[in-house]
Scaffold this active site. Structure first.
Site, PDB file in Angstrom:
ATOM      1  NE  ARG A 109      -2.654  -0.029   3.489  1.00 47.01           N
ATOM      2  CZ  ARG A 109      -3.528   0.379   4.400  1.00 47.01           C
ATOM      3  NH1 ARG A 109      -4.818   0.279   4.160  1.00 47.01           N
ATOM      4  NH2 ARG A 109      -3.128   0.882   5.537  1.00 47.01           N
ATOM      5  CB  THR A 113      -2.728   6.927  -2.821  1.00 43.37           C
ATOM      6  OG1 THR A 113      -1.986   5.696  -2.949  1.00 43.37           O
ATOM      7  CG2 THR A 113      -1.950   8.049  -3.508  1.00 43.37           C
ATOM      8  CG  ASP A 205       2.458  -2.613   9.141  1.00 40.96           C
ATOM      9  OD1 ASP A 205       2.712  -3.794   8.808  1.00 40.96           O
ATOM     10  OD2 ASP A 205       2.494  -1.671   8.334  1.00 40.96           O
ATOM     11  CG  ASP A 208       6.157  -2.848  10.087  1.00 43.05           C
ATOM     12  OD1 ASP A 208       6.962  -3.268   9.232  1.00 43.05           O
ATOM     13  OD2 ASP A 208       5.709  -1.690  10.091  1.00 43.05           O
TER      14      ASP A 208
HETATM   15  C1  PRP Z   1      -1.116  -4.596   4.593  1.00 43.84           C
HETATM   16  C2  PRP Z   1      -1.888  -5.890   4.807  1.00 43.84           C
HETATM   17  C3  PRP Z   1      -2.698  -5.995   3.565  1.00 43.84           C
HETATM   18  C4  PRP Z   1      -3.035  -4.555   3.257  1.00 43.84           C
HETATM   19  C5  PRP Z   1      -4.441  -4.294   3.701  1.00 43.84           C
HETATM   20  O1  PRP Z   1      -0.051  -4.804   3.777  1.00 43.84           O
HETATM   21  O2  PRP Z   1      -1.039  -6.992   5.020  1.00 43.84           O
HETATM   22  O3  PRP Z   1      -2.007  -6.586   2.485  1.00 43.84           O
HETATM   23  O4  PRP Z   1      -2.120  -3.760   4.007  1.00 43.84           O
HETATM   24  O5  PRP Z   1      -4.822  -3.026   3.331  1.00 43.84           O
HETATM   25  P1  PRP Z   1      -5.946  -2.736   2.223  1.00 43.84           P
HETATM   26  O6  PRP Z   1      -7.100  -3.605   2.534  1.00 43.84           O
HETATM   27  O7  PRP Z   1      -6.228  -1.268   2.444  1.00 43.84           O
HETATM   28  O8  PRP Z   1      -5.351  -2.990   0.871  1.00 43.84           O
HETATM   29  P2  PRP Z   1       1.039  -3.666   3.463  1.00 43.84           P
HETATM   30  O9  PRP Z   1       0.677  -2.933   2.225  1.00 43.84           O
HETATM   31  O10 PRP Z   1       1.277  -2.834   4.679  1.00 43.84           O
HETATM   32  O11 PRP Z   1       2.308  -4.504   3.084  1.00 43.84           O
HETATM   33  P3  PRP Z   1       3.177  -5.560   3.935  1.00 43.84           P
HETATM   34  O12 PRP Z   1       2.350  -6.807   4.078  1.00 43.84           O
HETATM   35  O13 PRP Z   1       4.357  -5.772   3.060  1.00 43.84           O
HETATM   36  O14 PRP Z   1       3.531  -4.956   5.273  1.00 43.84           O
HETATM   37  N1  URA Z   2      -2.480  -3.068   7.117  1.00 41.25           N
HETATM   38  C1  URA Z   2      -2.131  -3.443   8.364  1.00 41.25           C
HETATM   39  O1  URA Z   2      -1.134  -4.177   8.540  1.00 41.25           O
HETATM   40  N2  URA Z   2      -2.853  -3.011   9.387  1.00 41.25           N
HETATM   41  C2  URA Z   2      -3.942  -2.211   9.228  1.00 41.25           C
HETATM   42  O2  URA Z   2      -4.580  -1.842  10.224  1.00 41.25           O
HETATM   43  C3  URA Z   2      -4.291  -1.824   7.920  1.00 41.25           C
HETATM   44  C4  URA Z   2      -3.548  -2.283   6.879  1.00 41.25           C
END
Ligand code: PRP
Ligand code: URA
Length: 214
Positions: A109, A113, A205, A208
């Site tokens: 993400r 945005t 997150d 993380d």
């Molecule tokens: C997080 C989570 C989802 C997404 C959810 O990933 O693991 O994939 O956000 O958000 P959405 O429903 O608004 O799309 P992130 O983009 O933070 O990446 P990561 O898993 O690499 O930390």
């Molecule tokens: N991605 C995450 O990891 N946590 C949230 O709360 C939203 C998106």
């Protein structure tokens, strides 16, 4: 809070799931414990999501006599983690279906945005004939799951089941609206999204916390 009623939505209300979810949310939970809890919750959710797998008869010789038992009727499964947090759920599902194939969708993400950007996509052979379990612990705006589902539909997949741990009403509605045939499994639907598109109360997150990157 408004309850979302849709036959394609399955919320896991098992006491063990709710107990583990509280441990997962706790900010004091260590990286090691967080990772283990994600795996354990994925087992429960995978078990539920595969409840209707077709069975066929099989002859079994017990030490006493021959009887007709059941076995899974050769249904092919693929697990599709959304990188990177979705990887945390793969081992749990593989404990249930060790021969499942695994495909990957890399989505991140944008912090401004909140829209997902695709950086990787690779599916196993004969993906179109498989039941696909798309796994990602968090369903926030729904952008990531909607994008992954779209790639799978473009590859010809008919049976898509999305498995998330923590969702919010905005994301659930978006995913169900975007695809008329998708099924969605989640352990809980939280209150709302905040201005940074994070789930409240949520767990922070997920990526993380699984990988200890913050
Ligand atoms: C997080 C989570 C989802 C997404 C959810 O990933 O693991 O994939 O956000 O958000 P959405 O429903 O608004 O799309 P992130 O983009 O933070 O990446 P990561 O898993 O690499 O930390
Ligand atoms: N991605 C995450 O990891 N946590 C949230 O709360 C939203 C998106």
């Amino acid at each position: 809070m408004e309850t979302i009623s849709d036959p394609r939505l399955f919320v896991m209300d098992h006491p063990l799931v709710q107990h583990k979810l509280s441990l997962l949310r706790d900010k004091r939970t260590s990286t090691k414990d967080f990772r283990e809890l994600v795996t354990e919750l994925a087992v429960f959710e995978g078990y539920e999501a595969l409840r209707d797998l077709p069975l066929e008869d099989v002859q079994v010789e017990t030490p006493l006599e021959t009887m007709t038992g059941k076995k899974i009727a050769g249904k092919k499964i693929a697990i599709i983690p959304i990188l990177r947090a979705g990887l945390g759920m793969v081992d749990g599902i593989l404990q249930l279906v060790p021969s499942a194939r695994v495909g990957h969708v890399g989505l991140e993400r944008d912090h401004e945005t909140h829209k997902p950007r695709t950086y990787y996509c690779k599916f196993p052979r004969s993906i179109a004939e498989r039941t696909c379990l798309v796994v990602d612990p968090m369903l926030a705006t729904g952008g990531s799951l909607i994008a992954a589902t779209k790639y799978l539909r473009e590859a010809g997949v008919k049976d898509i089941r999305c498995l998330t741990l923590v969702s919010c009403p905005e994301g659930v509605k978006a995913v169900l609206d975007a695809d008329p045939d998708v099924r969605l499994y989640t352990c809980v639907i939280d209150r709302e999204l905040n201005e940074n598109a994070y789930i409240l109360p949520g767990l922070g997150d997920a990526g993380d916390r699984i990988y200890g990157t913050k």
